[in-house]
Design a protein around this motif. Structure first.
Motif, mmCIF file in Angstrom:
data_model
loop_
_atom_site.group_PDB
_atom_site.id
_atom_site.type_symbol
_atom_site.label_atom_id
_atom_site.label_comp_id
_atom_site.label_asym_id
_atom_site.label_seq_id
_atom_site.Cartn_x
_atom_site.Cartn_y
_atom_site.Cartn_z
ATOM 1 N N LYS A 1 -10.345 7.142 -13.023
ATOM 2 C CA LYS A 1 -8.654 7.171 -12.631
ATOM 3 C C LYS A 1 -8.446 6.494 -13.858
ATOM 4 O O LYS A 1 -8.798 5.518 -14.268
ATOM 5 C CB LYS A 1 -8.947 6.730 -11.562
ATOM 6 N N GLN A 2 -7.246 7.112 -14.285
ATOM 7 C CA GLN A 2 -6.497 6.197 -15.374
ATOM 8 C C GLN A 2 -4.959 6.597 -15.356
ATOM 9 O O GLN A 2 -4.711 7.913 -14.710
ATOM 10 C CB GLN A 2 -6.779 6.951 -16.715
ATOM 11 N N GLY A 3 -4.071 5.652 -15.558
ATOM 12 C CA GLY A 3 -2.802 5.863 -15.328
ATOM 13 C C GLY A 3 -1.822 5.212 -16.372
ATOM 14 O O GLY A 3 -2.421 4.111 -16.843
ATOM 15 N N SER A 4 -0.843 5.554 -16.477
ATOM 16 C CA SER A 4 0.050 4.717 -17.602
ATOM 17 C C SER A 4 1.615 4.869 -17.052
ATOM 18 O O SER A 4 1.900 5.924 -16.560
ATOM 19 C CB SER A 4 -0.085 5.330 -18.852
ATOM 20 N N GLU A 5 2.546 3.837 -17.344
ATOM 21 C CA GLU A 5 3.910 4.023 -16.724
ATOM 22 C C GLU A 5 4.785 3.429 -18.141
ATOM 23 O O GLU A 5 4.093 2.301 -18.670
ATOM 24 C CB GLU A 5 4.120 3.460 -15.613
ATOM 25 N N THR A 6 5.678 4.107 -18.636
ATOM 26 C CA THR A 6 6.468 3.539 -19.745
ATOM 27 C C THR A 6 7.731 3.486 -19.222
ATOM 28 O O THR A 6 8.305 4.606 -18.628
ATOM 29 C CB THR A 6 6.333 4.583 -21.218
ATOM 30 N N THR A 7 8.518 2.385 -19.391
ATOM 31 C CA THR A 7 10.026 2.351 -19.212
ATOM 32 C C THR A 7 10.841 2.051 -20.329
ATOM 33 O O THR A 7 10.335 1.156 -21.293
ATOM 34 C CB THR A 7 10.321 1.197 -18.037
ATOM 35 N N MET A 8 11.715 2.765 -20.684
ATOM 36 C CA MET A 8 12.574 2.667 -21.731
ATOM 37 C C MET A 8 14.028 2.342 -21.489
ATOM 38 O O MET A 8 14.603 2.792 -20.551
ATOM 39 C CB MET A 8 12.513 3.882 -22.578
ATOM 40 N N SER A 9 14.659 1.526 -22.356
ATOM 41 C CA SER A 9 16.031 1.077 -22.109
ATOM 42 C C SER A 9 16.607 0.827 -23.457
ATOM 43 O O SER A 9 15.824 0.418 -24.571
ATOM 44 C CB SER A 9 16.264 -0.163 -21.187
ATOM 45 N N MET A 10 18.037 0.713 -23.497
ATOM 46 C CA MET A 10 18.482 0.527 -24.963
ATOM 47 C C MET A 10 19.674 -0.313 -24.725
ATOM 48 O O MET A 10 20.482 -0.183 -23.646
ATOM 49 C CB MET A 10 19.153 1.941 -25.482
ATOM 50 N N GLY B 1 15.231 5.298 -19.354
ATOM 51 C CA GLY B 1 14.574 6.209 -18.271
ATOM 52 C C GLY B 1 13.063 5.610 -18.127
ATOM 53 O O GLY B 1 12.685 4.639 -18.779
ATOM 54 N N SER B 2 12.226 6.219 -17.325
ATOM 55 C CA SER B 2 10.811 5.824 -17.216
ATOM 56 C C SER B 2 10.124 7.167 -17.182
ATOM 57 O O SER B 2 10.568 8.349 -16.767
ATOM 58 C CB SER B 2 10.574 5.196 -16.145
ATOM 59 N N MET B 3 8.688 7.096 -17.763
ATOM 60 C CA MET B 3 7.733 8.246 -17.616
ATOM 61 C C MET B 3 6.277 7.737 -17.210
ATOM 62 O O MET B 3 6.221 6.459 -17.602
ATOM 63 C CB MET B 3 7.643 9.160 -18.686
ATOM 64 N N SER B 4 5.743 8.514 -16.231
ATOM 65 C CA SER B 4 4.452 7.712 -15.969
ATOM 66 C C SER B 4 3.349 9.230 -16.064
ATOM 67 O O SER B 4 3.845 10.492 -15.989
ATOM 68 C CB SER B 4 4.437 7.434 -14.579
ATOM 69 N N MET C 1 2.199 14.059 -14.158
ATOM 70 C CA MET C 1 3.120 13.566 -14.884
ATOM 71 C C MET C 1 4.384 13.696 -14.510
ATOM 72 O O MET C 1 4.940 14.465 -13.477
ATOM 73 C CB MET C 1 3.057 14.524 -16.353
ATOM 74 N N SER C 2 5.443 12.469 -14.682
ATOM 75 C CA SER C 2 6.885 12.646 -14.331
ATOM 76 C C SER C 2 7.555 11.851 -15.378
ATOM 77 O O SER C 2 7.190 10.877 -16.191
ATOM 78 C CB SER C 2 6.814 11.976 -13.037
ATOM 79 N N MET C 3 8.731 12.444 -15.452
ATOM 80 C CA MET C 3 9.664 11.818 -16.417
ATOM 81 C C MET C 3 11.049 12.034 -15.894
ATOM 82 O O MET C 3 11.530 13.119 -15.761
ATOM 83 C CB MET C 3 9.711 12.647 -17.746
#
Length: 136
Positions: free
Chosen positions: A36-45, A58-61, A98-100
């Motif tokens: 099982k592998q997962g990742s989450e990325t959160t972006m902001s400016m 936003g974020s994506m996982s 996947m979600s974005m």
């Protein structure tokens, strides 16, 4: 618990105990593998220390799960080592998601190995004996 098992193993080695697998003809070994592998990325400016709306935020996982179960049956044993093994995959499954932002996607993975039976010799050559040989 892990520390206890490791300590017991080290004690056995210190006493000169040798651990060996005894392969015998027609013996079988069932192997279950799960990943099982997962990742989450959160972006902001930010501009001048203030958040900027709608610009790359936003974020994506994503997540992936894969599992397989197969049974190795030893058909021939030579000098205590398997010389010919019949491997039968009884379960192969997986899924990805996947979600974005508000968008999401989920998918079941398929494998050509489910139900496949192969015979593997001591040189590593494999021959399909049941099922359809996968491409490649």
């Amino acid at each position: 618990m892990r520390t206890f098992v490791l300590s017991a193993f080290v004690a056995l080695l210190a006493l000169g105990v040798k651990l060996d697998t005894a392969y015998t003809t027609e013996a079988a070994l069932q192997v279950e593998v799960s990943f099982k592998q997962g990742s989450e990325t959160t972006m902001s400016m930010e501009r001048d220390g203030e958040p900027v709306e709608g610009m790359g935020g936003g974020s994506m996982s994503s997540e992936m799960e894969v599992s397989e179960t197969y049974v190795d049956r030893y058909l021939e044993v030579a000098e205590g080592k398997p010389a010919k093994v019949r491997r039968h995959w009884t379960d192969v499954s997986g899924k990805t998601s996947m979600s974005m932002g508000d968008n999401s996607n989920e998918r079941e993975l398929e494998s050509p190995f489910k139900g496949l039976v192969v015979e593997i010799d001591a040189e590593g050559e494999a021959k399909v004996v049941e099922g359809t040989e996968p491409e490649g």
